[in-house]
Design a protein around this motif. Structure first.
Motif, PDB file in Angstrom:
ATOM      1  N   UNK A  45      13.117  94.452 -40.866  1.00  0.00           N
ATOM      2  CA  UNK A  45      14.387  93.754 -40.633  1.00  0.00           C
ATOM      3  C   UNK A  45      14.247  92.707 -39.537  1.00  0.00           C
ATOM      4  N   UNK A  46      13.548  93.061 -38.473  1.00  0.00           N
ATOM      5  CA  UNK A  46      13.332  92.114 -37.372  1.00  0.00           C
ATOM      6  C   UNK A  46      12.550  90.912 -37.865  1.00  0.00           C
ATOM      7  N   UNK A  47      11.499  91.162 -38.611  1.00  0.00           N
ATOM      8  CA  UNK A  47      10.654  90.068 -39.126  1.00  0.00           C
ATOM      9  C   UNK A  47      11.389  89.200 -40.141  1.00  0.00           C
ATOM     10  N   UNK A  48      12.330  89.775 -40.879  1.00  0.00           N
ATOM     11  CA  UNK A  48      13.086  89.028 -41.877  1.00  0.00           C
ATOM     12  C   UNK A  48      14.221  88.207 -41.260  1.00  0.00           C
ATOM     13  N   UNK A  49      14.571  88.507 -40.038  1.00  0.00           N
ATOM     14  CA  UNK A  49      15.663  87.800 -39.373  1.00  0.00           C
ATOM     15  C   UNK A  49      15.266  86.349 -39.099  1.00  0.00           C
ATOM     16  N   UNK A  50      16.216  85.427 -39.212  1.00  0.00           N
ATOM     17  CA  UNK A  50      15.912  84.035 -38.859  1.00  0.00           C
ATOM     18  C   UNK A  50      15.779  83.838 -37.342  1.00  0.00           C
ATOM     19  N   UNK A  60      16.807  98.858 -29.033  1.00  0.00           N
ATOM     20  CA  UNK A  60      16.630  97.514 -29.597  1.00  0.00           C
ATOM     21  C   UNK A  60      15.512  96.772 -28.877  1.00  0.00           C
ATOM     22  N   UNK A  61      15.494  96.863 -27.574  1.00  0.00           N
ATOM     23  CA  UNK A  61      14.479  96.182 -26.777  1.00  0.00           C
ATOM     24  C   UNK A  61      13.080  96.708 -27.114  1.00  0.00           C
ATOM     25  N   UNK A  62      12.949  98.012 -27.260  1.00  0.00           N
ATOM     26  CA  UNK A  62      11.652  98.615 -27.579  1.00  0.00           C
ATOM     27  C   UNK A  62      11.158  98.151 -28.945  1.00  0.00           C
ATOM     28  N   UNK A  63      12.034  98.149 -29.941  1.00  0.00           N
ATOM     29  CA  UNK A  63      11.637  97.710 -31.274  1.00  0.00           C
ATOM     30  C   UNK A  63      11.217  96.249 -31.294  1.00  0.00           C
ATOM     31  N   UNK A  64      12.007  95.405 -30.655  1.00  0.00           N
ATOM     32  CA  UNK A  64      11.698  93.973 -30.638  1.00  0.00           C
ATOM     33  C   UNK A  64      10.401  93.720 -29.873  1.00  0.00           C
ATOM     34  N   UNK A  78       9.773 105.325 -27.763  1.00  0.00           N
ATOM     35  CA  UNK A  78      11.156 105.408 -28.228  1.00  0.00           C
ATOM     36  C   UNK A  78      11.258 105.666 -29.730  1.00  0.00           C
ATOM     37  N   UNK A  79      10.177 105.469 -30.477  1.00  0.00           N
ATOM     38  CA  UNK A  79      10.248 105.478 -31.933  1.00  0.00           C
ATOM     39  C   UNK A  79      10.799 106.769 -32.540  1.00  0.00           C
ATOM     40  N   UNK A  80      10.370 107.949 -32.094  1.00  0.00           N
ATOM     41  CA  UNK A  80      10.944 109.164 -32.698  1.00  0.00           C
ATOM     42  C   UNK A  80      12.465 109.258 -32.532  1.00  0.00           C
ATOM     43  N   UNK A  81      12.960 108.900 -31.362  1.00  0.00           N
ATOM     44  CA  UNK A  81      14.412 108.989 -31.159  1.00  0.00           C
ATOM     45  C   UNK A  81      15.146 107.890 -31.922  1.00  0.00           C
ATOM     46  N   UNK A  82      14.524 106.733 -32.107  1.00  0.00           N
ATOM     47  CA  UNK A  82      15.135 105.655 -32.898  1.00  0.00           C
ATOM     48  C   UNK A  82      15.284 106.116 -34.345  1.00  0.00           C
ATOM     49  N   UNK A  83      14.230 106.686 -34.895  1.00  0.00           N
ATOM     50  CA  UNK A  83      14.289 107.154 -36.278  1.00  0.00           C
ATOM     51  C   UNK A  83      15.339 108.250 -36.444  1.00  0.00           C
ATOM     52  N   UNK A  84      15.412 109.158 -35.488  1.00  0.00           N
ATOM     53  CA  UNK A  84      16.371 110.249 -35.566  1.00  0.00           C
ATOM     54  C   UNK A  84      17.806 109.746 -35.428  1.00  0.00           C
ATOM     55  N   UNK A  85      18.039 108.877 -34.469  1.00  0.00           N
ATOM     56  CA  UNK A  85      19.406 108.436 -34.188  1.00  0.00           C
ATOM     57  C   UNK A  85      19.969 107.480 -35.236  1.00  0.00           C
ATOM     58  N   UNK A  86      19.124 106.580 -35.751  1.00  0.00           N
ATOM     59  CA  UNK A  86      19.617 105.531 -36.647  1.00  0.00           C
ATOM     60  C   UNK A  86      19.249 105.750 -38.111  1.00  0.00           C
ATOM     61  N   UNK A  87      18.475 106.800 -38.402  1.00  0.00           N
ATOM     62  CA  UNK A  87      18.237 107.201 -39.777  1.00  0.00           C
ATOM     63  C   UNK A  87      17.339 106.313 -40.610  1.00  0.00           C
ATOM     64  N   UNK A  88      16.574 105.466 -39.980  1.00  0.00           N
ATOM     65  CA  UNK A  88      15.629 104.605 -40.701  1.00  0.00           C
ATOM     66  C   UNK A  88      14.271 104.716 -40.039  1.00  0.00           C
ATOM     67  N   UNK A  89      13.198 104.614 -40.830  1.00  0.00           N
ATOM     68  CA  UNK A  89      11.870 104.616 -40.216  1.00  0.00           C
ATOM     69  C   UNK A  89      11.636 103.335 -39.416  1.00  0.00           C
ATOM     70  N   UNK A 146       9.172 101.374 -39.414  1.00  0.00           N
ATOM     71  CA  UNK A 146       8.640 100.303 -40.266  1.00  0.00           C
ATOM     72  C   UNK A 146       9.765  99.492 -40.901  1.00  0.00           C
ATOM     73  N   UNK A 147      10.840 100.152 -41.267  1.00  0.00           N
ATOM     74  CA  UNK A 147      11.986  99.455 -41.853  1.00  0.00           C
ATOM     75  C   UNK A 147      12.673  98.565 -40.818  1.00  0.00           C
ATOM     76  N   UNK A 148      12.811  99.073 -39.599  1.00  0.00           N
ATOM     77  CA  UNK A 148      13.406  98.258 -38.536  1.00  0.00           C
ATOM     78  C   UNK A 148      12.540  97.028 -38.265  1.00  0.00           C
TER      79      UNK A 148
END
Length: 70
Positions: free
Chosen positions: A29-34, A56-60, A11-22, A24-26
């Motif tokens: 953000x996940x790791x920084x979340x409480x 979201x499920x794929x990234x997590x 899913x990563x290529x489409x995530x980067x394309x659709x949401x405009x962030x690499x 690694x940045x996502x």
């Protein structure tokens, strides 16, 4: 001939394309979340970042597995 990427990383290529962030940045953000539970993090990405459930499920899933050394 290379093997096609499978699993959450597919899913990563489409995530980067659709949401405009690499990815690694996502992951940062996940790791920084409480939040720490899978579905809490998925819900957070969906509500705070307007991400679709599958993305979201794929990234997590990938981030949590990576943190566990899987």
């Amino acid at each position: 001939m290379t093997d096609a990427v499978k699993g959450p990383a597919s899913y990563f290529p489409s995530i980067e394309q659709k949401y405009g962030r690499p990815v690694a940045e996502w992951k940062d953000l996940i790791r920084a979340s409480p939040l720490t539970k899978h579905m809490e993090l998925v819900a957070w990405l969906k509500s705070e970042h307007a991400m679709g459930h599958g993305h979201a499920n794929a990234l997590v899933a990938h981030t949590l597995a990576e943190d566990k050394g899987e």
